[in-house]
Design a protein around this motif. Structure first.
Motif, mmCIF file in Angstrom:
data_model
loop_
_atom_site.group_PDB
_atom_site.id
_atom_site.type_symbol
_atom_site.label_atom_id
_atom_site.label_comp_id
_atom_site.label_asym_id
_atom_site.label_seq_id
_atom_site.Cartn_x
_atom_site.Cartn_y
_atom_site.Cartn_z
ATOM 1 N N SER A 17 19.232 -16.449 50.672
ATOM 2 C CA SER A 17 19.700 -16.785 52.240
ATOM 3 C C SER A 17 20.764 -15.709 52.772
ATOM 4 O O SER A 17 20.669 -14.735 52.101
ATOM 5 C CB SER A 17 20.644 -18.035 52.105
ATOM 6 O OG SER A 17 21.744 -17.504 51.579
ATOM 7 N N ILE A 19 22.047 -12.648 54.509
ATOM 8 C CA ILE A 19 22.060 -11.376 54.440
ATOM 9 C C ILE A 19 20.930 -10.729 53.384
ATOM 10 O O ILE A 19 20.309 -9.940 53.777
ATOM 11 C CB ILE A 19 23.606 -10.552 54.115
ATOM 12 C CG1 ILE A 19 24.353 -10.961 55.412
ATOM 13 C CG2 ILE A 19 23.345 -9.015 53.927
ATOM 14 C CD1 ILE A 19 26.075 -10.534 55.078
ATOM 15 N N ASP A 38 18.053 -14.411 42.621
ATOM 16 C CA ASP A 38 18.898 -15.483 43.068
ATOM 17 C C ASP A 38 19.175 -16.357 42.077
ATOM 18 O O ASP A 38 18.094 -16.574 41.173
ATOM 19 C CB ASP A 38 18.534 -16.053 44.429
ATOM 20 C CG ASP A 38 20.070 -16.642 45.302
ATOM 21 O OD1 ASP A 38 20.096 -15.962 46.140
ATOM 22 O OD2 ASP A 38 20.606 -17.530 44.519
ATOM 23 N N CYS A 61 18.246 -15.529 38.553
ATOM 24 C CA CYS A 61 19.311 -14.687 37.716
ATOM 25 C C CYS A 61 20.628 -15.151 37.861
ATOM 26 O O CYS A 61 21.019 -15.227 39.197
ATOM 27 C CB CYS A 61 18.846 -13.517 37.787
ATOM 28 S SG CYS A 61 19.969 -12.212 37.394
ATOM 29 N N ASP A 62 21.405 -15.350 37.101
ATOM 30 C CA ASP A 62 22.741 -15.423 37.556
ATOM 31 C C ASP A 62 23.557 -14.086 37.310
ATOM 32 O O ASP A 62 23.712 -13.559 36.105
ATOM 33 C CB ASP A 62 23.524 -16.328 36.536
ATOM 34 C CG ASP A 62 25.013 -16.636 36.698
ATOM 35 O OD1 ASP A 62 25.540 -15.656 37.501
ATOM 36 O OD2 ASP A 62 25.635 -17.678 36.433
ATOM 37 N N VAL A 63 23.794 -13.207 38.507
ATOM 38 C CA VAL A 63 24.235 -11.906 38.158
ATOM 39 C C VAL A 63 25.645 -11.727 37.535
ATOM 40 O O VAL A 63 25.789 -10.692 37.055
ATOM 41 C CB VAL A 63 24.556 -11.056 39.555
ATOM 42 C CG1 VAL A 63 23.093 -11.157 40.363
ATOM 43 C CG2 VAL A 63 25.508 -11.887 40.359
ATOM 44 N N THR A 190 25.805 -16.636 58.591
ATOM 45 C CA THR A 190 24.882 -16.930 57.384
ATOM 46 C C THR A 190 25.579 -18.516 57.015
ATOM 47 O O THR A 190 26.660 -18.848 57.428
ATOM 48 C CB THR A 190 25.257 -16.124 56.503
ATOM 49 O OG1 THR A 190 26.695 -16.170 56.268
ATOM 50 C CG2 THR A 190 24.967 -14.617 56.801
ATOM 51 N N ARG A 195 29.944 -22.454 56.251
ATOM 52 C CA ARG A 195 30.758 -23.312 55.300
ATOM 53 C C ARG A 195 32.251 -22.907 55.565
ATOM 54 O O ARG A 195 33.000 -23.877 55.667
ATOM 55 C CB ARG A 195 30.597 -22.787 53.825
ATOM 56 C CG ARG A 195 29.346 -23.370 53.012
ATOM 57 C CD ARG A 195 29.307 -23.015 51.631
ATOM 58 N NE ARG A 195 29.225 -21.795 51.251
ATOM 59 C CZ ARG A 195 28.115 -20.953 51.060
ATOM 60 N NH1 ARG A 195 26.972 -21.605 51.446
ATOM 61 N NH2 ARG A 195 28.176 -19.957 50.862
HETATM 62 P P1 ADP Z 1 26.105 -13.955 52.883
HETATM 63 O O1 ADP Z 1 24.617 -13.881 53.096
HETATM 64 O O2 ADP Z 1 26.873 -14.338 53.935
HETATM 65 O O3 ADP Z 1 26.389 -12.882 51.788
HETATM 66 P P2 ADP Z 1 25.360 -16.441 51.164
HETATM 67 O O4 ADP Z 1 26.019 -17.730 50.686
HETATM 68 O O5 ADP Z 1 24.456 -17.061 52.683
HETATM 69 O O6 ADP Z 1 26.213 -15.435 51.982
HETATM 70 O O7 ADP Z 1 24.437 -15.714 50.417
HETATM 71 C C1 ADP Z 1 24.897 -15.477 49.207
HETATM 72 C C2 ADP Z 1 23.797 -15.688 48.190
HETATM 73 O O8 ADP Z 1 24.175 -15.138 46.984
HETATM 74 C C3 ADP Z 1 23.127 -16.919 48.018
HETATM 75 O O9 ADP Z 1 21.775 -17.241 48.262
HETATM 76 C C4 ADP Z 1 23.641 -17.316 46.689
HETATM 77 O O10 ADP Z 1 22.653 -18.399 46.154
HETATM 78 C C5 ADP Z 1 23.518 -16.149 45.939
HETATM 79 N N1 ADP Z 1 24.542 -16.300 44.688
HETATM 80 C C6 ADP Z 1 25.615 -16.519 44.593
HETATM 81 N N2 ADP Z 1 26.082 -16.270 43.461
HETATM 82 C C7 ADP Z 1 25.101 -15.723 42.596
HETATM 83 C C8 ADP Z 1 25.057 -15.689 41.356
HETATM 84 N N3 ADP Z 1 26.017 -15.636 40.472
HETATM 85 N N4 ADP Z 1 23.718 -15.068 40.917
HETATM 86 C C9 ADP Z 1 22.615 -14.744 41.671
HETATM 87 N N5 ADP Z 1 22.766 -15.166 43.094
HETATM 88 C C10 ADP Z 1 24.221 -15.857 43.667
#
Ligand code: ADP
Length: 251
Positions: A17, A19, A38, A61-63, A190, A195
């Motif tokens: 989502s 950026i 993501d 993937c959970d970073v 975004t 939120r």
């Molecule tokens: P912005 O685009 O303003 O930075 P968003 O909440 O729209 O904020 O996007 C952040 C993205 O990061 C989302 O798609 C979310 O699913 C992803 N994200 C958040 N935490 C993790 C994680 N631990 N691992 C992978 N992706 C993540």
């Protein structure tokens, strides 16, 4: 000057989502093969991969988890055989609480995703980009990586941490062909901002008030800066902290 990313591979974390999504599309527009990373897999992601075309992949993937990140980079190499660019952008805003009220869980989770996540990604990206002898990494911080915000201690600490980490990695990689920079977005339209404002008129006006330019930024305006920092047009730019913030931090 190279103005195309043809035959190059770009990785974007948090690509589901905002950026990240806009940056994945911007890399593809320049001809790159894109790996969208993501922890969220939804219909929007399926549509994004379709929109990106046949040379794009999604990796769940959970970073913040080392095994996930290691496997994610290995999957990109298995699919494309190389990695040239990375935009480490996945992040969470964390719960709002004053420093003395911030819970250990909130602190650990926010630092774990935002700061440890960027470090883990670079840990596994750098050895692969080094094999190409040339490439670039852009990390995503925030204006909260440059100034403080009352009520967001973990978020602000994580974003300042990304700025310091970026400068350090840039120095380590300076003679090795990898440039490492950090972008600090202001208030961008975004899901995260939806939120924070609660989508109320009052919330939106409050956040607009932070922006001297009088409006929220668009995800594409951050994507443009990221793609430029990765391009050869930015060949002398490394360790740079770039605010793309409508004047927010000029105040
Ligand atoms: P912005 O685009 O303003 O930075 P968003 O909440 O729209 O904020 O996007 C952040 C993205 O990061 C989302 O798609 C979310 O699913 C992803 N994200 C958040 N935490 C993790 C994680 N631990 N691992 C992978 N992706 C993540």
């Amino acid at each position: 000057m190279e103005t195309t990313f043809k035959n190059k591979v770009a990785l974007v974390t948090g690509g589901a989502s905002g950026i990240g999504r806009a940056t994945a599309l911007a890399f593809a527009k320049k001809g790159a093969k894109v790996a969208v990373v993501d922890w969220m897999e939804n219909d929007e992601m399926v549509n994004l991969i379709k929109e990106l075309g046949s040379e794009a992949i999604f990796i769940k993937c959970d970073v913040s988890k080392i095994d996930d990140v290691k496997a994610m980079v290995a999957q990109i190499i298995a699919a494309f055989g190389r990695l040239d660019y990375a935009f480490n952008n996945a992040g969470i805003e964390g719960a709002s609480a004053a420093t003395q009220d911030c819970s250990e869980e909130n602190w650990d989770k926010t630092i774990g995703v935002n700061l440890k996540g960027v470090w883990l990604c670079m840990k596994y990206e750098i050895p692969e980009i080094l094999k190409q002898g040339k490439g670039a990494i852009v990390n995503c911080a925030s204006v909260a990586g440059m100034i403080g915000f009352a009520g967001l201690p973990a978020y602000v600490a994580s974003k300042h941490g990304i700025v310091g980490l970026t400068k350090t990695t840039a120095l380590e990689c300076a003679t090795q062909g990898i440039r490492v920079n950090v972008v600090c977005p202001g208030v961008i339209q975004t899901p995260m901002i939806d939120r924070l404002t609660g989508k109320t008129k009052e919330g939106i006006e409050r956040f607009k008030g932070f922006e001297p330019i009088g409006r929220f930024g668009l995800p594409e305006e951050i994507a443009n800066a990221v793609v430029w920092m990765c391009s050869d047009e930015a060949s002398f730019v490394t360790g740079h902290v770039m605010a793309v913030d409508g004047g927010f931090t000029a105040q």
